[in-house]
Write a protein that holds these residues in place. Structure first.
Motif, PDB file in Angstrom:
ATOM      1  N   PRO A 114      40.910  53.511  18.533  1.00  0.00           N
ATOM      2  CA  PRO A 114      39.670  54.177  18.118  1.00  0.00           C
ATOM      3  C   PRO A 114      39.083  53.568  16.841  1.00  0.00           C
ATOM      4  CG  PRO A 114      41.310  55.796  18.781  1.00  0.00           C
ATOM      5  CD  PRO A 114      42.015  54.477  18.755  1.00  0.00           C
ATOM      6  N   GLU A 115      39.939  52.869  16.079  1.00  0.00           N
ATOM      7  CA  GLU A 115      39.455  52.218  14.851  1.00  0.00           C
ATOM      8  C   GLU A 115      38.922  50.807  15.131  1.00  0.00           C
ATOM      9  OE1 GLU A 115      42.028  55.425  14.251  1.00  0.00           O
ATOM     10  OE2 GLU A 115      42.664  53.488  15.079  1.00  0.00           O
ATOM     11  N   GLY A 116      39.003  50.376  16.403  1.00  0.00           N
ATOM     12  CA  GLY A 116      38.498  49.057  16.763  1.00  0.00           C
ATOM     13  C   GLY A 116      39.476  47.932  16.508  1.00  0.00           C
ATOM     14  N   LYS A 117      40.797  48.220  16.640  1.00  0.00           N
ATOM     15  CA  LYS A 117      41.811  47.203  16.380  1.00  0.00           C
ATOM     16  C   LYS A 117      42.720  47.021  17.590  1.00  0.00           C
ATOM     17  CE  LYS A 117      41.868  48.057  11.388  1.00  0.00           C
ATOM     18  NZ  LYS A 117      42.695  48.404  10.196  1.00  0.00           N
ATOM     19  N   LEU A 118      43.326  45.824  17.663  1.00  0.00           N
ATOM     20  CA  LEU A 118      44.251  45.527  18.754  1.00  0.00           C
ATOM     21  C   LEU A 118      45.698  45.753  18.363  1.00  0.00           C
ATOM     22  CD1 LEU A 118      42.650  42.220  20.123  1.00  0.00           C
ATOM     23  CD2 LEU A 118      42.540  44.500  21.154  1.00  0.00           C
ATOM     24  N   GLY A 119      45.970  45.924  17.084  1.00  0.00           N
ATOM     25  CA  GLY A 119      47.347  46.133  16.633  1.00  0.00           C
ATOM     26  C   GLY A 119      48.178  44.874  16.729  1.00  0.00           C
ATOM     27  N   ILE A 120      47.541  43.710  16.518  1.00  0.00           N
ATOM     28  CA  ILE A 120      48.231  42.416  16.595  1.00  0.00           C
ATOM     29  C   ILE A 120      48.054  41.690  15.265  1.00  0.00           C
ATOM     30  CG2 ILE A 120      48.291  40.173  17.757  1.00  0.00           C
ATOM     31  CD1 ILE A 120      47.085  41.604  20.230  1.00  0.00           C
ATOM     32  N   ASN A 121      49.160  41.211  14.701  1.00  0.00           N
ATOM     33  CA  ASN A 121      49.085  40.479  13.437  1.00  0.00           C
ATOM     34  C   ASN A 121      48.631  39.040  13.691  1.00  0.00           C
ATOM     35  OD1 ASN A 121      50.109  42.773  12.263  1.00  0.00           O
ATOM     36  ND2 ASN A 121      52.192  41.988  12.054  1.00  0.00           N
ATOM     37  N   PRO A 122      47.546  38.619  13.030  1.00  0.00           N
ATOM     38  CA  PRO A 122      47.070  37.251  13.225  1.00  0.00           C
ATOM     39  C   PRO A 122      47.883  36.254  12.397  1.00  0.00           C
ATOM     40  CG  PRO A 122      45.678  38.359  11.639  1.00  0.00           C
ATOM     41  CD  PRO A 122      46.687  39.381  12.108  1.00  0.00           C
ATOM     42  N   GLY A 123      47.847  35.015  12.792  1.00  0.00           N
ATOM     43  CA  GLY A 123      48.538  33.962  12.048  1.00  0.00           C
ATOM     44  C   GLY A 123      47.769  32.672  12.171  1.00  0.00           C
ATOM     45  N   GLY A 124      48.485  31.585  12.327  1.00  0.00           N
ATOM     46  CA  GLY A 124      47.824  30.293  12.452  1.00  0.00           C
ATOM     47  C   GLY A 124      48.192  29.359  11.331  1.00  0.00           C
ATOM     48  N   SER A 125      48.188  28.077  11.629  1.00  0.00           N
ATOM     49  CA  SER A 125      48.523  27.050  10.652  1.00  0.00           C
ATOM     50  C   SER A 125      47.638  25.845  10.890  1.00  0.00           C
ATOM     51  CB  SER A 125      49.999  26.659  10.798  1.00  0.00           C
ATOM     52  OG  SER A 125      50.214  26.063  12.076  1.00  0.00           O
ATOM     53  N   LEU A 126      47.743  24.863  10.004  1.00  0.00           N
ATOM     54  CA  LEU A 126      46.978  23.634  10.202  1.00  0.00           C
ATOM     55  C   LEU A 126      47.372  22.943  11.502  1.00  0.00           C
ATOM     56  CD1 LEU A 126      46.826  22.069   6.609  1.00  0.00           C
ATOM     57  CD2 LEU A 126      44.998  23.201   7.874  1.00  0.00           C
ATOM     58  N   THR A 127      48.646  23.103  11.889  1.00  0.00           N
ATOM     59  CA  THR A 127      49.102  22.526  13.159  1.00  0.00           C
ATOM     60  C   THR A 127      48.342  23.138  14.329  1.00  0.00           C
ATOM     61  OG1 THR A 127      51.310  22.180  12.231  1.00  0.00           O
ATOM     62  CG2 THR A 127      51.114  22.124  14.623  1.00  0.00           C
ATOM     63  N   ASP A 128      48.117  24.468  14.277  1.00  0.00           N
ATOM     64  CA  ASP A 128      47.340  25.135  15.328  1.00  0.00           C
ATOM     65  C   ASP A 128      45.904  24.629  15.349  1.00  0.00           C
ATOM     66  OD1 ASP A 128      49.391  26.903  16.274  1.00  0.00           O
ATOM     67  OD2 ASP A 128      49.112  28.093  14.467  1.00  0.00           O
ATOM     68  N   LEU A 129      45.315  24.461  14.157  1.00  0.00           N
ATOM     69  CA  LEU A 129      43.931  23.983  14.078  1.00  0.00           C
ATOM     70  C   LEU A 129      43.803  22.586  14.666  1.00  0.00           C
ATOM     71  CD1 LEU A 129      42.937  25.187  10.478  1.00  0.00           C
ATOM     72  CD2 LEU A 129      42.444  26.281  12.664  1.00  0.00           C
ATOM     73  N   GLU A 130      44.813  21.775  14.399  1.00  0.00           N
ATOM     74  CA  GLU A 130      44.801  20.412  14.922  1.00  0.00           C
ATOM     75  C   GLU A 130      45.007  20.410  16.439  1.00  0.00           C
ATOM     76  OE1 GLU A 130      46.559  16.191  13.330  1.00  0.00           O
ATOM     77  OE2 GLU A 130      47.932  17.886  13.390  1.00  0.00           O
ATOM     78  N   ARG A 131      45.937  21.245  16.906  1.00  0.00           N
ATOM     79  CA  ARG A 131      46.235  21.319  18.348  1.00  0.00           C
ATOM     80  C   ARG A 131      45.013  21.778  19.131  1.00  0.00           C
ATOM     81  NH1 ARG A 131      48.043  25.886  21.111  1.00  0.00           N
ATOM     82  NH2 ARG A 131      48.474  26.962  19.133  1.00  0.00           N
ATOM     83  N   LEU A 132      44.237  22.679  18.544  1.00  0.00           N
ATOM     84  CA  LEU A 132      43.068  23.238  19.230  1.00  0.00           C
ATOM     85  C   LEU A 132      41.790  22.464  18.945  1.00  0.00           C
ATOM     86  CD1 LEU A 132      43.948  26.962  18.466  1.00  0.00           C
ATOM     87  CD2 LEU A 132      44.118  25.830  20.703  1.00  0.00           C
TER      88      LEU A 132
END
Length: 446
Positions: A287-305
């Protein structure tokens, strides 16, 4: 556990810096046959946690972790040993040595601090190299995370072209130039414009709850689905990327809140990228508009994508010397700039001065040798620069009086030095109280 890791790094770094700084005084003192009565990590007010006399020197650990010291015979210092100074000078005392020897002894601590920082930067350049992001590859601008910047006219999606006329070539340039930012040149929706920041910008930034400014825009990469999450049964894995909600593309995490707003309390189809595979999951929106998932990510992810062009540089040991020394000089220049801004009341930068908590907070909550040595190198420079300030009771104060003696041929009287030491001591106490008071104020009101 996170607190234990942070406090361990904090204490290890400070202990290393203090011991090496005092060793910088100790070694030349011994070379010039000057008696060193004490060598202490932390201050031993009333009692010591540990002490052992070896030769003519007592080595120990005090209980008050505000620094450390060496007590050199015949020197007016924080010990204020007036009884010793009332006796006739002895050949092994500091006051009996030529002024050039006394100058070397007093500069020994900051010299070691600067040498240590330079060595760390050299070996870090050799061991880790450099990693950066090309500014040209930031096609959709940056994520503006600080509400203050929004108030001043900056928005998420702005592409920063220059700060004070200095072109932004790599992402690291933003932090390099932002400290003295007056004019930020941006491109927004294809239109170039200049944003002028107020003179007290740093003071307002220091007073704001957020310390962020321009961050790289990351995709919604799953870091963790907590056991308490309403989507814990969705079987998402660390590294999964959420790329669309109900067939509407979601490129960046900063878009998630707006994209989920219409679906509060509903279930939506979420397109998930896992490796090279795409599939759809049904996820519940709270109801608060959230998925209840903690976000992350690294430079490796940015490069991979293929979000940005990642620049990696590796250096031979010979190249690392030049690169490390360049980082060292740039960091010293940057810290002097910070001090200049702090002592300019109109900038309000003094509001950002912090004490031990501020230093503690810069250490990560996960052990990282790269972060540890990088922070230690910076703190070593900070300790060296601060000790050079011409305040009696600091090394810089002693150096100031020694230079006066060498130029004028007249040595300041012991009584004058006692009073100067007392004044310097009270100035230092005031600065320590102000810095740590700032920490307390921010903890309560921010």
């Amino acid at each position: 556990m996170e607190f234990v890791i942070k406090i361990s790094q904090f204490l290890l770094s400070l202990s290393l810096l203090i011991v090496l700084h005092e060793l910088g005084h100790f070694i030349p003192a011994k070379l010039f046959k000057t008696r060193v009565e004490k060598f202490y990590l932390f201050f031993d007010v009333k009692y010591s946690l540990f002490k052992k006399k070896i030769g003519e020197t007592v080595y120990g650990i005090g209980w008050l972790p505000l620094g450390g010291y060496v007590k050199i015979s015949g020197m007016i210092d924080e010990s204020m040993d007036k009884e010793q100074m009332a006796q006739p000078p002895q050949p092994w005392e500091f006051r009996s040595k030529p002024s050039w020897q006394r100058l070397i002894i007093m500069l020994g601590g900051v010299t070691v601090n600067f040498i240590l920082a330079a060595i760390i930067y050299i070996f870090m350049s050799f061991g880790y190299g450099d990693i950066d992001v090309s500014a040209d590859s930031v096609k959709d601008g940056y994520w503006v995370t600080n509400p203050l910047l929004n108030e001043l006219g900056l928005q998420t999606g702005d592409k920063v072209l220059a700060i004070n006329g200095n072109e932004i070539v790599n992402y690291s340039d933003l932090k390099k130039y932002f400290l003295e930012a007056q004019i930020v040149s941006i491109e927004r929706n294809g239109v170039k414009q200049d944003i002028t920041l107020p003179e007290d910008f740093l003071g307002r930034l220091s007073s704001s709850k957020s310390r962020g400014f321009f961050e790289l825009r990351y995709p919604f990469v799953v870091a963790k689905v907590p056991d308490t999450s309403h989507n814990k049964s969705a079987e998402l894995k660390k590294g999964d990327v959420l790329v669309a909600f109900n067939n509407v593309p979601v490129k960046y995490f900063d878009e998630v809140k707006e994209k989920l707003e219409p679906y509060k309390g509903q279930t939506i189809d979420v397109e998930v990228l896992r490796g090279n595979d795409k599939f759809t999951k049904q996820l519940a929106v709270s109801p608060e508009g959230k998925l209840g998932i903690n976000p992350g990510g690294s430079l490796t992810d940015l490069e991979r994508l293929n979000y940005y062009d990642i620049i990696r540089k590796e250096y031979s040991f010979g190249e690392s010397i030049g690169v490390g020394l360049n980082k060292f000089t740039n960091q010293i220049s940057s810290y002097w700039t910070q001090l200049k801004l702090i002592f300019s009341p109109s900038t309000g930068a003094y509001k950002g001065v912090g004490g031990f908590k501020a230093i503690f907070d810069i250490f990560p909550d996960k052990w990282s040798w790269e972060s540890f040595w990088s922070i230690t190198a910076f703190l070593s420079i900070m300790l060296g620069v601060l000790n050079l300030l011409p305040i009696p009771a600091l090394d810089g104060g002693h150096v100031m009086f020694l230079l006066y003696e060498m130029v004028s041929g007249r040595k300041p009287g012991d009584k004058f030095m006692e009073y100067a030491q007392m004044v310097g001591f009270f100035i230092l106490i005031a600065l320590v109280l102000f810095a740590n008071g700032n920490d307390i104020f921010k903890a309560i009101f921010n």
